[in-house]
Design a protein around this motif. Structure first.
Motif, PDB file in Angstrom:
ATOM      1  N   UNK A 114       0.849  -1.195   0.000  1.00 13.57           N
ATOM      2  CA  UNK A 114       0.000   0.000   0.000  1.00 13.57           C
ATOM      3  C   UNK A 114       0.891   1.253   0.000  1.00 13.57           C
ATOM      4  N   UNK A 115       1.640   1.460  -1.101  1.00 14.75           N
ATOM      5  CA  UNK A 115       2.592   2.578  -1.126  1.00 14.75           C
ATOM      6  C   UNK A 115       1.889   3.918  -1.196  1.00 14.75           C
ATOM      7  N   UNK A 116       2.590   4.964  -0.797  1.00 20.82           N
ATOM      8  CA  UNK A 116       2.102   6.327  -0.967  1.00 20.82           C
ATOM      9  C   UNK A 116       2.073   6.648  -2.457  1.00 20.82           C
ATOM     10  N   UNK A 117       0.960   7.224  -2.910  1.00 13.98           N
ATOM     11  CA  UNK A 117       0.730   7.405  -4.340  1.00 13.98           C
ATOM     12  C   UNK A 117       1.200   8.781  -4.821  1.00 13.98           C
ATOM     13  N   UNK A 118       2.207   8.784  -5.691  1.00 15.76           N
ATOM     14  CA  UNK A 118       2.665  10.034  -6.302  1.00 15.76           C
ATOM     15  C   UNK A 118       1.911  10.337  -7.591  1.00 15.76           C
ATOM     16  N   UNK A 119       1.250   9.350  -8.139  1.00 16.70           N
ATOM     17  CA  UNK A 119       0.458   9.559  -9.345  1.00 16.70           C
ATOM     18  C   UNK A 119       1.261   9.408 -10.623  1.00 16.70           C
ATOM     19  N   UNK A 120       0.659   9.851 -11.713  1.00 16.23           N
ATOM     20  CA  UNK A 120       1.309   9.827 -13.024  1.00 16.23           C
ATOM     21  C   UNK A 120       2.295  10.990 -13.093  1.00 16.23           C
ATOM     22  N   UNK A 121       3.539  10.672 -13.421  1.00 15.78           N
ATOM     23  CA  UNK A 121       4.598  11.682 -13.451  1.00 15.78           C
ATOM     24  C   UNK A 121       4.959  11.985 -14.902  1.00 15.78           C
ATOM     25  N   UNK A 122       4.637  13.189 -15.341  1.00 14.30           N
ATOM     26  CA  UNK A 122       5.001  13.635 -16.687  1.00 14.30           C
ATOM     27  C   UNK A 122       6.182  14.598 -16.660  1.00 14.30           C
ATOM     28  N   UNK A 123       6.378  15.254 -15.522  1.00 10.16           N
ATOM     29  CA  UNK A 123       7.451  16.246 -15.422  1.00 10.16           C
ATOM     30  C   UNK A 123       8.108  16.110 -14.056  1.00 10.16           C
ATOM     31  N   UNK A 124       8.031  17.104 -13.208  1.00 11.33           N
ATOM     32  CA  UNK A 124       8.636  17.084 -11.888  1.00 11.33           C
ATOM     33  C   UNK A 124       7.554  17.011 -10.818  1.00 11.33           C
ATOM     34  N   UNK A 125       7.657  16.018  -9.913  1.00 15.70           N
ATOM     35  CA  UNK A 125       6.728  15.856  -8.799  1.00 15.70           C
ATOM     36  C   UNK A 125       7.543  15.813  -7.514  1.00 15.70           C
ATOM     37  N   UNK A 126       7.117  16.598  -6.523  1.00 16.07           N
ATOM     38  CA  UNK A 126       7.801  16.634  -5.227  1.00 16.07           C
ATOM     39  C   UNK A 126       6.795  16.416  -4.112  1.00 16.07           C
ATOM     40  N   UNK A 127       7.116  15.464  -3.211  1.00 16.64           N
ATOM     41  CA  UNK A 127       6.314  15.253  -2.005  1.00 16.64           C
ATOM     42  C   UNK A 127       7.107  15.819  -0.835  1.00 16.64           C
ATOM     43  N   UNK A 128       6.635  16.896  -0.257  1.00 16.11           N
ATOM     44  CA  UNK A 128       7.391  17.634   0.744  1.00 16.11           C
ATOM     45  C   UNK A 128       7.199  17.079   2.162  1.00 16.11           C
ATOM     46  N   UNK A 129       8.267  17.230   2.942  1.00 16.55           N
ATOM     47  CA  UNK A 129       8.219  17.035   4.389  1.00 16.55           C
ATOM     48  C   UNK A 129       7.704  15.643   4.791  1.00 16.55           C
ATOM     49  N   UNK A 130       8.348  14.621   4.256  1.00 20.44           N
ATOM     50  CA  UNK A 130       8.031  13.250   4.671  1.00 20.44           C
ATOM     51  C   UNK A 130       8.685  12.992   6.037  1.00 20.44           C
ATOM     52  N   UNK A 131       8.021  12.274   6.893  1.00 22.08           N
ATOM     53  CA  UNK A 131       8.496  12.046   8.262  1.00 22.08           C
ATOM     54  C   UNK A 131       9.841  11.331   8.266  1.00 22.08           C
ATOM     55  N   UNK A 132      10.688  11.594   9.255  1.00 24.99           N
ATOM     56  CA  UNK A 132      11.998  10.929   9.339  1.00 24.99           C
ATOM     57  C   UNK A 132      11.859   9.411   9.418  1.00 24.99           C
ATOM     58  N   UNK A 133      12.864   8.726   8.906  1.00 25.66           N
ATOM     59  CA  UNK A 133      12.965   7.279   9.042  1.00 25.66           C
ATOM     60  C   UNK A 133      13.839   6.970  10.251  1.00 25.66           C
ATOM     61  N   UNK A 134      13.406   6.039  11.090  1.00 29.80           N
ATOM     62  CA  UNK A 134      14.151   5.730  12.312  1.00 29.80           C
ATOM     63  C   UNK A 134      14.660   4.292  12.268  1.00 29.80           C
ATOM     64  N   UNK A 135      15.615   3.992  13.114  1.00 28.57           N
ATOM     65  CA  UNK A 135      16.204   2.652  13.149  1.00 28.57           C
ATOM     66  C   UNK A 135      15.183   1.621  13.603  1.00 28.57           C
ATOM     67  N   UNK A 136      15.273   0.425  13.042  1.00 25.48           N
ATOM     68  CA  UNK A 136      14.378  -0.671  13.410  1.00 25.48           C
ATOM     69  C   UNK A 136      13.217  -0.842  12.463  1.00 25.48           C
ATOM     70  N   UNK A 137      13.055  -2.068  11.959  1.00 24.73           N
ATOM     71  CA  UNK A 137      11.954  -2.365  11.030  1.00 24.73           C
ATOM     72  C   UNK A 137      10.620  -2.276  11.774  1.00 24.73           C
ATOM     73  N   UNK A 138       9.538  -1.822  11.147  1.00 23.63           N
ATOM     74  CA  UNK A 138       9.463  -1.372   9.756  1.00 23.63           C
ATOM     75  C   UNK A 138       9.620   0.134   9.608  1.00 23.63           C
ATOM     76  N   UNK A 139      10.112   0.807  10.633  1.00 20.70           N
ATOM     77  CA  UNK A 139      10.152   2.265  10.605  1.00 20.70           C
ATOM     78  C   UNK A 139      11.306   2.830   9.780  1.00 20.70           C
ATOM     79  N   UNK A 140      12.192   1.943   9.315  1.00 19.46           N
ATOM     80  CA  UNK A 140      13.346   2.420   8.554  1.00 19.46           C
ATOM     81  C   UNK A 140      13.109   2.367   7.051  1.00 19.46           C
ATOM     82  N   UNK A 141      11.894   2.046   6.612  1.00 16.51           N
ATOM     83  CA  UNK A 141      11.587   1.945   5.181  1.00 16.51           C
ATOM     84  C   UNK A 141      10.223   2.570   4.909  1.00 16.51           C
TER      85      UNK A 141
END
Length: 243
Positions: A114-141
């Motif tokens: 169930x990935x986060x959806x960026x949609x159809x990319x024809x040019x430049x797409x930016x998803x801002x301010x994604x939460x930090x990734x921390x040590x330990x699965x599944x929080x590191x991916x």
């Protein structure tokens, strides 16, 4: 006198002949029970035929494995429902293509199925301010999905932009994965940095060689907790036009 004796002798001979005939008749009569003894043998013949008629009983046993096989095949056919690239493409088509968007507004939970959806990319797409990734699965991916509607440009790339701090020294590493799980571009096997060591500002994968279609961008933290407990917050960047 002689005639009387002859008649008497004839009578005796006739009487003796009648006695011998009656003894033969009794012998034949006494032999008849042997036929009665053989009669039950003929009665047992139908019983043997009845035992043979029970042989079709094992037939239902051979049908049970067929039903089990059918159940296994249906389970197997349902397995691809855990991930369907076509379903993702339909979700992508409903997403706004291009521009800058807040990471928290993206549809999806960030898992591979169930990935986060960026949609159809024809040019430049930016998803801002994604939460930090921390040590330990599944929080590191964290996983993102994007679809290339056409052939990407020569400088097309996808990855993460970030600003390292003293409290968040771990970079974000991107990888390109197909929806079936096949890794096309590994986090460490390919990719390039922006900025200078130790002040990296981003890491990206070239996607100019990808064919049109849907892909997964995997972002992950690879540094050990001793180096950094988390990455900084980051922006996901997918540029299909090479800008």
């Amino acid at each position: 006198m002689i005639r009387k004796c002859a008649l008497t002798l004839g009578a005796l001979l006739l009487a003796s002949g009648c006695g011998s005939g009656s003894s033969h008749d009794r012998a034949s009569t006494e032999g008849s029970p042997s036929a009665d003894v053989s009669a039950p043998a003929s009665d047992t013949a139908p019983e043997t035929a009845d035992i043979g008629s029970s042989s079709p009983d094992p037939t239902p046993t051979t049908q049970e494995p067929a039903e089990e096989t059918t159940a296994e095949e249906s389970a197997t056919s349902d397995a691809p429902d855990s991930w369907s690239g076509s379903d993702t493409t339909e979700d992508d088509d409903r997403s706004t293509a291009g521009g800058s968007r807040d990471c928290g507004s993206l549809a999806g939970s960030g898992t591979f199925t169930d990935p986060l959806q960026l949609g159809v990319v024809d040019d430049l797409v930016t998803a801002r301010d994604c939460a930090p990734l921390t040590s330990g699965a599944p929080f590191n991916v964290r996983y993102f999905s994007f679809t290339l509607s056409g052939t990407p440009g020569a400088n097309a790339h996808a990855g993460a932009s970030f600003a390292l701090t003293q409290d968040a020294l771990g970079p974000v590493y991107p990888a390109i994965v197909q929806p079936n799980g096949w890794v096309l571009k590994n986090s460490l096997g390919s990719g390039y940095w922006t900025g200078t060591d130790p002040d990296f500002t981003g890491r990206y994968q070239e996607i100019s060689d990808l064919a049109p279609g849907t892909y997964i961008l995997r972002t992950e933290k690879l540094d050990s907790p001793l180096h950094s407990l988390s990455t900084p917050s980051y922006d996901v960047v997918v540029d299909a036009g090479g800008s």
